[in-house]
Design a protein around this motif. Structure first.
Motif, PDB file in Angstrom:
ATOM      1  N   PRO A  48      66.915  40.331   0.702  1.00 38.00           N
ATOM      2  CA  PRO A  48      65.836  39.593   0.033  1.00 38.00           C
ATOM      3  C   PRO A  48      66.161  38.122  -0.156  1.00 38.00           C
ATOM      4  CG  PRO A  48      67.156  40.714  -1.607  1.00 38.00           C
ATOM      5  CD  PRO A  48      67.724  41.106  -0.256  1.00 38.00           C
ATOM      6  N   ASN A  49      65.120  37.314  -0.353  1.00 43.47           N
ATOM      7  CA  ASN A  49      65.316  35.992  -0.933  1.00 43.47           C
ATOM      8  C   ASN A  49      65.794  36.181  -2.372  1.00 43.47           C
ATOM      9  OD1 ASN A  49      63.920  34.482   1.317  1.00 43.47           O
ATOM     10  ND2 ASN A  49      62.212  35.721   0.580  1.00 43.47           N
ATOM     11  N   VAL A  50      66.470  35.177  -2.902  1.00 45.56           N
ATOM     12  CA  VAL A  50      66.974  35.257  -4.272  1.00 45.56           C
ATOM     13  C   VAL A  50      66.617  33.972  -5.005  1.00 45.56           C
ATOM     14  CG1 VAL A  50      68.995  35.538  -5.755  1.00 45.56           C
ATOM     15  CG2 VAL A  50      68.899  36.726  -3.550  1.00 45.56           C
ATOM     16  N   LEU A  51      66.038  34.108  -6.184  1.00 41.93           N
ATOM     17  CA  LEU A  51      65.772  32.987  -7.076  1.00 41.93           C
ATOM     18  C   LEU A  51      66.436  33.284  -8.417  1.00 41.93           C
ATOM     19  CD1 LEU A  51      64.334  30.389  -8.068  1.00 41.93           C
ATOM     20  CD2 LEU A  51      62.329  31.807  -8.567  1.00 41.93           C
ATOM     21  N   ILE A  52      67.384  32.442  -8.796  1.00 45.78           N
ATOM     22  CA  ILE A  52      68.021  32.547 -10.111  1.00 45.78           C
ATOM     23  C   ILE A  52      67.519  31.391 -10.957  1.00 45.78           C
ATOM     24  CG2 ILE A  52      70.177  32.542 -11.406  1.00 45.78           C
ATOM     25  CD1 ILE A  52      71.601  33.499  -8.882  1.00 45.78           C
ATOM     26  N   VAL A  53      66.889  31.715 -12.077  1.00 47.11           N
ATOM     27  CA  VAL A  53      66.448  30.707 -13.050  1.00 47.11           C
ATOM     28  C   VAL A  53      67.328  30.862 -14.286  1.00 47.11           C
ATOM     29  CG1 VAL A  53      64.561  29.877 -14.496  1.00 47.11           C
ATOM     30  CG2 VAL A  53      64.078  30.759 -12.192  1.00 47.11           C
ATOM     31  N   LEU A  54      68.028  29.802 -14.630  1.00 51.95           N
ATOM     32  CA  LEU A  54      68.893  29.835 -15.807  1.00 51.95           C
ATOM     33  C   LEU A  54      68.494  28.695 -16.740  1.00 51.95           C
ATOM     34  CD1 LEU A  54      71.378  31.027 -17.288  1.00 51.95           C
ATOM     35  CD2 LEU A  54      72.789  29.382 -16.020  1.00 51.95           C
ATOM     36  N   LEU A 239      68.738  31.523  -1.056  1.00 50.37           N
ATOM     37  CA  LEU A 239      69.142  31.562  -2.462  1.00 50.37           C
ATOM     38  C   LEU A 239      68.748  30.229  -3.067  1.00 50.37           C
ATOM     39  CD1 LEU A 239      70.771  32.436  -5.034  1.00 50.37           C
ATOM     40  CD2 LEU A 239      72.760  31.357  -3.953  1.00 50.37           C
ATOM     41  N   VAL A 240      67.905  30.264  -4.085  1.00 47.59           N
ATOM     42  CA  VAL A 240      67.560  29.078  -4.861  1.00 47.59           C
ATOM     43  C   VAL A 240      68.052  29.288  -6.287  1.00 47.59           C
ATOM     44  CG1 VAL A 240      65.684  27.739  -5.888  1.00 47.59           C
ATOM     45  CG2 VAL A 240      65.605  28.329  -3.459  1.00 47.59           C
ATOM     46  N   TYR A 241      68.839  28.351  -6.758  1.00 47.08           N
ATOM     47  CA  TYR A 241      69.345  28.365  -8.126  1.00 47.08           C
ATOM     48  C   TYR A 241      68.664  27.218  -8.868  1.00 47.08           C
ATOM     49  CZ  TYR A 241      72.880  27.776 -11.888  1.00 47.08           C
ATOM     50  OH  TYR A 241      73.518  27.636 -13.110  1.00 47.08           O
ATOM     51  N   PHE A 242      67.793  27.572  -9.821  1.00 49.95           N
ATOM     52  CA  PHE A 242      67.006  26.603 -10.562  1.00 49.95           C
ATOM     53  C   PHE A 242      67.532  26.562 -11.989  1.00 49.95           C
ATOM     54  CE2 PHE A 242      63.199  25.223 -12.955  1.00 49.95           C
ATOM     55  CZ  PHE A 242      62.897  24.050 -12.255  1.00 49.95           C
ATOM     56  N   PHE A 350      65.887  36.501 -10.894  1.00 49.86           N
ATOM     57  CA  PHE A 350      66.563  36.647 -12.179  1.00 49.86           C
ATOM     58  C   PHE A 350      66.099  35.500 -13.070  1.00 49.86           C
ATOM     59  CE2 PHE A 350      69.422  38.557  -9.106  1.00 49.86           C
ATOM     60  CZ  PHE A 350      69.851  39.719  -9.727  1.00 49.86           C
ATOM     61  N   TYR A 351      65.444  35.821 -14.164  1.00 49.97           N
ATOM     62  CA  TYR A 351      64.999  34.815 -15.121  1.00 49.97           C
ATOM     63  C   TYR A 351      65.856  35.002 -16.371  1.00 49.97           C
ATOM     64  CZ  TYR A 351      61.537  31.769 -17.506  1.00 49.97           C
ATOM     65  OH  TYR A 351      60.904  30.739 -18.165  1.00 49.97           O
ATOM     66  N   ILE A 352      66.907  34.198 -16.483  1.00 50.47           N
ATOM     67  CA  ILE A 352      67.867  34.306 -17.589  1.00 50.47           C
ATOM     68  C   ILE A 352      67.482  33.261 -18.632  1.00 50.47           C
ATOM     69  CG2 ILE A 352      70.299  34.331 -18.216  1.00 50.47           C
ATOM     70  CD1 ILE A 352      70.910  34.710 -15.199  1.00 50.47           C
ATOM     71  N   ILE A 353      66.999  33.732 -19.760  1.00 47.93           N
ATOM     72  CA  ILE A 353      66.404  32.826 -20.749  1.00 47.93           C
ATOM     73  C   ILE A 353      67.497  32.341 -21.701  1.00 47.93           C
ATOM     74  CG2 ILE A 353      64.514  32.523 -22.386  1.00 47.93           C
ATOM     75  CD1 ILE A 353      63.112  34.879 -21.052  1.00 47.93           C
ATOM     76  N   GLY A 354      68.323  31.454 -21.176  1.00 40.01           N
ATOM     77  CA  GLY A 354      69.397  30.852 -21.960  1.00 40.01           C
ATOM     78  C   GLY A 354      70.767  31.148 -21.398  1.00 40.01           C
ATOM     79  N   ASP A 355      71.623  30.134 -21.387  1.00 42.89           N
ATOM     80  CA  ASP A 355      73.007  30.313 -20.942  1.00 42.89           C
ATOM     81  C   ASP A 355      73.936  30.592 -22.110  1.00 42.89           C
ATOM     82  OD1 ASP A 355      72.778  27.814 -22.067  1.00 42.89           O
ATOM     83  OD2 ASP A 355      73.878  26.757 -20.495  1.00 42.89           O
ATOM     84  N   ASN A 356      73.370  30.628 -23.308  1.00 43.61           N
ATOM     85  CA  ASN A 356      74.068  30.979 -24.557  1.00 43.61           C
ATOM     86  C   ASN A 356      72.997  30.996 -25.632  1.00 43.61           C
ATOM     87  OD1 ASN A 356      75.479  27.822 -23.880  1.00 43.61           O
ATOM     88  ND2 ASN A 356      73.775  28.036 -25.310  1.00 43.61           N
ATOM     89  N   THR A 431      66.718  38.571 -20.613  1.00 43.33           N
ATOM     90  CA  THR A 431      66.732  38.380 -19.162  1.00 43.33           C
ATOM     91  C   THR A 431      65.699  39.289 -18.511  1.00 43.33           C
ATOM     92  OG1 THR A 431      69.044  37.691 -19.116  1.00 43.33           O
ATOM     93  CG2 THR A 431      68.160  38.634 -17.085  1.00 43.33           C
ATOM     94  N   ILE A 432      65.069  38.775 -17.461  1.00 46.28           N
ATOM     95  CA  ILE A 432      64.042  39.517 -16.725  1.00 46.28           C
ATOM     96  C   ILE A 432      64.430  39.552 -15.260  1.00 46.28           C
ATOM     97  CG2 ILE A 432      61.612  39.517 -16.026  1.00 46.28           C
ATOM     98  CD1 ILE A 432      61.206  37.905 -18.769  1.00 46.28           C
ATOM     99  N   VAL A 433      64.327  40.710 -14.645  1.00 45.23           N
ATOM    100  CA  VAL A 433      64.596  40.877 -13.217  1.00 45.23           C
ATOM    101  C   VAL A 433      63.312  41.360 -12.548  1.00 45.23           C
ATOM    102  CG1 VAL A 433      66.022  42.004 -11.473  1.00 45.23           C
ATOM    103  CG2 VAL A 433      67.023  41.417 -13.686  1.00 45.23           C
TER     104      VAL A 433
END
Length: 470
Positions: A48-54, A239-242, A350-356, A431-433
């Motif tokens: 798959p394509n991959v989009l990571i939102v952090l 892979l897009v890392y946003f 991957f929609y990660i709502i916060g790095d801490n 986090t939402i996948v």
């Protein structure tokens, strides 16, 4: 899912070039003169394509997708057709979280025991990633992925952040990304950022007066890159890392976004905790029999705050809420682009709502210019001064932050905040996948213990790729 027919030996990277034995002729008139076709490297079929939102500095109880007061319709949309994770963990600080996520390794094992600005030569804290521990983007690129990062990079040792490098730790240097557009370090001015394209410093393409904002610019760049990549290499996954600077301080956002929340926080942070807690139970993201932890005496009760400061405190939270909603809106533009390109179903998001957790670095009163506090001059920002600047919070004239009390409320139902690794308030992030082609259940909730180091092996498994052994 990826095909099992892949014959490449991907456990060693770069994949070795192996000469094929057999008859070799050089006479074009000889009917046996032929050579195998040149085949571009691709991942296994079906990868798959991959989009990571952090996002940055967003507590568990901020986003509406996890019961918070800040509207995040993109997060809610992805959660409705994907999976919501309510026990996903970070490291309580940004640089360690990011290095752990990008490598799939515990942060001390990749020398990021703290942020780069406080690195020492002590083991696990040098900020120098060992060259035996390759980042995920490099693994994917060497297996045939296109790779790009947009936004914050806080993994470069401070003595390597000049335009002369060395660039081993930069995203498009040794980080494995073919393209990088963003900034180096922990935070940036959202109206007038210090930007790099690759390793070249550049000026923002517009001014605040012309409507420039960093988050919008990053989204524009990411959208254009994805469109170009699929136009030129439609069979190659990316892979897009946003990683926007939002919602790290300074809380910069166009005024109309903050004004949407006018008057919605007059009840204060103690009551906000109770409201969020009730919504979290309704959503099911916390157990129905959960108890709300008490406020620590180190955090002043809302009722005990000076009455003349409360309008400023309200505005601080209105600005922050607008900032988070504004960020989620631009994440939504990326998701809309995937849908328009007809690749959303086979993009692992991957929609990660916060790095801490939410940041308590703004003092108990908040700050119009957080640098005053960092330089020991917070006392200069009196209630009278703050009131005189209230309409400028979030504007290009400010460098603002909200009160510790709001940070605590944004970490509901947990105790403490960013920087505190001993309590979930600092380390648990919603986090939402989302991956319609690979996830059957829609709108599900997952409560197993997860950590940012789980992202890399999950992506490799979804792509049918082994972890490299050398």
């Amino acid at each position: 899912m990826p095909s099992q027919r892949d014959k490449l030996q991907r456990s060693v990277l770069p994949i070795p070039d192996i000469a094929r034995p057999g008859l070799t002729t050089y006479d074009a008139k000889d009917p046996d003169t032929h050579y195998p076709p040149i085949e571009p490297l691709r991942p296994p079929e079906g990868a798959p394509n991959v989009l990571i939102v952090l996002l940055d500095d967003v507590g568990f109880g901020a986003s509406s997708a996890f019961g918070g007061p800040c509207h995040t319709p993109t997060a809610e949309r992805l959660a409705a057709s994907g999976l919501r994770y309510n026990r996903f963990h970070t490291t309580a600080l940004c640089a360690p979280t990011r290095q752990a996520m990008l490598t799939g390794r515990n942060h001390h094992s990749v020398a990021m025991g703290s942020i780069t600005e406080t690195a020492t030569s002590a083991p696990g804290n040098s900020s120098l990633r060992p060259n035996t521990k390759a980042p995920l983007p490099l693994t994917l690129r060497l297996n045939g992925y296109s790779t790009a990062q947009f936004g914050k990079c806080h993994e470069v040792p401070v003595w390597q952040t000049s335009p002369m490098g060395p660039f081993d730790a930069w995203p498009s240097g040794g980080g494995g990304f073919e393209y990088f557009y963003g900034f180096i370090g922990g935070e940036n001015n959202q109206w007038d950022p210090a930007l790099y394209e690759g390793t070249t410093p550049i000026e923002p393409p517009a001014t605040p007066e012309e409507g420039y904002h960093l988050t919008e610019d990053l989204a524009d760049r990411a959208i254009n890159w994805m469109r170009q990549q699929k136009a030129l290499l439609p069979d190659k996954p990316f892979l897009v890392y946003f990683a926007p600077g939002a919602t790290h301080a300074p809380h910069h956002v166009p005024k109309e976004w903050a004004d949407k929340y006018k008057g919605q926080f007059a009840h204060g942070w103690d009551r906000q905790r109770e409201l969020t807690f009730a919504r979290q139970k309704e959503l099911g993201v916390i157990p129905a029999d959960a108890d709300l932890c008490a406020r620590h005496p180190a955090i002043t009760a809302w009722d005990d705050m000076p009455a003349d400061l409360k309008p400023v405190l309200e505005r601080e939270m209105e600005v922050y809420a607008g900032f988070l909603e504004h960020t989620d809106y631009h994440v939504g533009r990326l998701i809309d682009t995937l849908a328009e390109l007809e690749i959303l179903d086979n993009t692992l998001v991957f929609y990660i709502i916060g790095d801490n957790g939410a940041s308590a670095e703004g003092t108990i009163n908040g700050a119009f210019n957080e640098m005053a506090n960092f330089n020991g001059m917070a006392a200069l920002e009196t209630p009278e001064f703050m009131l005189s600047k209230m309409d400028e919070f979030g504007s290009p004239e400010s460098y603002n932050h909200y009160s510790v009390g709001w940070a605590w409320a944004m970490d509901t139902p947990y105790q403490w905040t960013k920087q505190v690794a001993s309590h979930w308030g600092g380390t648990r992030n919603g986090t939402i996948v989302h991956w319609p082609a690979g996830i059957q259940q829609k709108g599900g909730l997952r409560s197993q213990f997860c950590h940012v180091i789980d992202i890399a092996p999950t992506i490799l498994e979804a792509a049918g790729l082994p972890e490299p052994t050398f």
